[in-house]
Write an enzyme that holds these catalytic residues in place. Structure first.
Site, mmCIF file in Angstrom:
data_model
loop_
_atom_site.group_PDB
_atom_site.id
_atom_site.type_symbol
_atom_site.label_atom_id
_atom_site.label_comp_id
_atom_site.label_asym_id
_atom_site.label_seq_id
_atom_site.Cartn_x
_atom_site.Cartn_y
_atom_site.Cartn_z
ATOM 1 C CD GLU A 18 -7.244 -28.120 5.264
ATOM 2 O OE1 GLU A 18 -6.855 -26.847 5.045
ATOM 3 O OE2 GLU A 18 -8.326 -28.453 5.265
ATOM 4 C CG ASP A 126 -17.538 -26.065 11.302
ATOM 5 O OD1 ASP A 126 -17.614 -25.103 10.736
ATOM 6 O OD2 ASP A 126 -17.227 -27.112 10.709
ATOM 7 C CG HIS A 183 -18.948 -17.598 7.314
ATOM 8 N ND1 HIS A 183 -20.068 -18.082 8.182
ATOM 9 C CD2 HIS A 183 -18.097 -18.516 7.671
ATOM 10 C CE1 HIS A 183 -19.712 -18.753 9.187
ATOM 11 N NE2 HIS A 183 -18.405 -19.391 8.632
ATOM 12 C CE LYS A 199 -11.159 -13.859 9.209
ATOM 13 N NZ LYS A 199 -11.816 -15.232 8.941
ATOM 14 C CD GLN A 210 -14.864 -23.443 2.304
ATOM 15 O OE1 GLN A 210 -14.117 -24.221 1.842
ATOM 16 N NE2 GLN A 210 -15.614 -23.244 3.277
#
Length: 317
Positions: A18, A126, A183, A199, A210
Site C-alpha cells: 500500500e 475516518d 473495529h 459488506k 487491519q
C-alpha cells in the site's frame, strides 16, 4: 486484471503493498522509488490510499481565526493511473464514504473505468478530527456496505440517474476491510462480524485485514468469518514497525494489541533504528508463518518506507 482473479488463479501466496499519494506540493519520485525497490519480487497489485478534506484553523495577522478546507494528499486517481500505466501492475485505489457524496463517488468510478482500472477498496473512512463520531457527507454513504452496493449497482449499469441512457456497466472488483481485533467503534466482536458480513453480502469480492501482530489473531478471525458464512478470500495486512514510539501509538490509534514478546523487545530499543530492526524481524517472522499456512495474499502497509519492506519480501518471497 482483477484482484480476485489474481488470487484465484495463483497456486501460491502473492504479495501486494500500500502507498500513500504524495503530500500536496511534492512529486511522485518517492512513490516510484518504493515501487522500483520492490518490483523485482513481482508484486501482484498496489493499493493507493485516498484522503478526505480536512478542516484547519489558521490565525491571521489581525488575530482572527480563519477556517480552511484542505486536502493534504490529493491525486489518488492520477497516481493510481500513472502507476498502472508506468509499471503494468494492477492498482487498487481506495474509495471512501467520509467526505464524498454519492455523485462524487460515481464520477470517480467513471474516471477509473476510463483509465482501465478495475479494482477498488471500499472503506467508510475516518471522521473529521473535530467530530467525536463519524458523520456521513450530505448525500453520501453512512457505511461501507452502502458504498459497496453503489459500486455493485454499476456492475449492472445502474447509475444514480435512473433515466440515464447508454448506461454501460462498470465492472469493478471490490475489496473491503476486516478487523481481526474488532473495529474500535463496534460494541462487541459479534456486531462487528455482522457488519462485515453485510459488506460481503452486498457484493464484496475479498477482505483485507487491519494490521495485527499476533498471527493467531488472524487465524481465529478467519475461522470466525467462516462460521459466520463469509467465504471470500481474507488477506492478512502486515505493518512493519518503524519507530520506537509505535509501541504505544499503534495500540492507541488502531485499537490493537502487541504480543508481549514484541513489546518487550521494542521497549529495549534505544532509538528508531533499533526499533526498525525489531519491527522488520517480527514482520518477517509473521509473514513466513502466514505464507507457510497458505494465505491467499500478503498485504504490506509500507506507508512509503521501502527499505524494510524490501527486506521482508526478500526474506519471504
Amino acid at each position: 486484471m482483477k484482484v480476485i482473479d489474481i488470487i484465484n488463479n495463483s497456486d501460491k501466496t502473492v504479495f501486494s503493498f500500500e502507498l500513500l499519494p504524495p503530500l500536496k506540493g511534492n512529486d511522485a519520485s518517492t512513490i516510484y522509488r518504493t515501487i522500483e525497490s520492490l518490483i523485482d519480487y513481482a508484486p501482484q497489485y498496489i493499493n493507493i490510499t485516498t484522503h478526505r478534506d480536512e478542516m484547519i484553523y489558521k490565525e491571521l495577522a489581525d488575530g482572527s481565526i480563519e477556517k480552511r478546507t484542505v486536502r493534504k494528499r490529493p491525486g489518488t486517481v492520477a497516481i493510481a493511473a500513472a502507476i498502472q500505466h508506468k509499471y503494468g501492475i494492477p492498482v487498487v485505489p481506495h474509495i471512501l464514504c467520509g467526505g464524498f457524496s454519492k455523485s462524487e463517488t460515481e464520477h470517480v468510478l467513471i474516471d477509473l473505468n476510463f483509465m482501465g482500472i478495475s479494482n477498488v477498496l471500499a472503506l467508510r473512512g475516518d471522521g473529521l478530527k473535530s467530530d467525536h463520531v463519524f458523520r456521513a457527507n450530505p448525500d453520501g454513504h453512512a457505511n461501507a456496505s452502502e458504498l459497496v452496493e453503489q459500486i455493485v449497482n454499476l456492475r449492472e449499469g445502474k447509475y444514480l440517474e435512473p433515466d440515464l441512457k447508454n448506461n454501460s456497466p462498470l465492472d469493478f472488483c471490490v475489496g473491503v476491510a476486516g478487523y481481526p481485533e474488532k473495529h474500535f467503534e463496534a460494541p462487541n466482536f459479534d456486531t462487528d462480524m455482522a457488519y462485515l458480513k453485510q459488506k460481503v453480502d452486498a457484493g464484496a469480492d475479498y477482505i483485507v485485514t487491519q494490521m495485527f501482530f499476533d498471527n493467531q489473531v488472524y487465524y481465529n478471525f478467519v475461522d470466525k468469518c467462516r462460521e459466520a458464512g463469509i467465504t471470500v478470500p481474507i488477506i492478512p495486512g502486515i505493518k512493519p514497525i518503524n519507530l520506537k514510539n509505535q509501541l504505544t501509538v499503534l495500540p492507541k490509534i488502531f485499537s490493537i494489541d502487541l504480543p508481549q514478546e514484541l513489546a518487550t523487545e521494542l521497549a529495549k530499543c534505544k532509538n528508531n533504528d533499533d526499533a526498525k530492526v525489531v519491527g522488520t524481524e517480527w514482520a518477517i517472522y509473521q509473514s513466513k508463518d502466514l505464507v507457510a499456512n497458505k494465505v491467499p495474499s500478503l498485504h504490506l502497509y509500507t506507508y512509503g518506507v521501502s527499505d524494510n519492506a524490501r527486506k521482508i519480501v526478500e526474506a519471504v518471497f
